[in-house]
Motif scaffolding. Structure first.
Motif: not given
Length: 99
Positions: A19-23, A43-47, A87-90
């Motif tokens: 989650p930290e890397a995606r955020a 799109g990259t995070v979704a993939r 994606m678990g982000l805000k």
């Protein structure tokens, strides 16, 4: 000598494994402020999480998700919010400071 054609293709999605890397990845895209870059980052995070799973969690059809995040896509703000949540982000707001 290795040919560039034989080198593995780099895909940032392969490295967004927390989650930290995606955020951090999304925060960098938002910091740039380029709409196309933000769409590509979404799109990259979704993939990285699996397009089908993200589409389901966001209440979107898989094909709709691909269309919204494609090169000519223009996702509505409500879609962006749904995707971020799936994606678990805000989103959050910070004041602009002089650099």
């Amino acid at each position: 000598m290795t040919s560039i054609k034989n080198m593995p293709r780099f895909d940032a999605a392969d490295y967004l494994d927390s989650p930290e890397a995606r955020a951090d990845y999304m925060a960098a895209a938002f910091e740039e402020g380029d709409v196309a870059q933000i769409r590509r980052a979404l799109g990259t995070v979704a993939r990285s999480l699996g397009m089908t799973a993200v589409a389901e969690d966001a209440g979107l059809g898989r094909e709709s998700l691909y269309k919204a995040l494609g090169e000519t896509g223009n996702p509505e703000f409500v879609t962006v919010l749904k995707l971020m949540k799936a994606m678990g982000l805000k989103l959050s707001a910070l004041p602009i400071t002089a650099e």
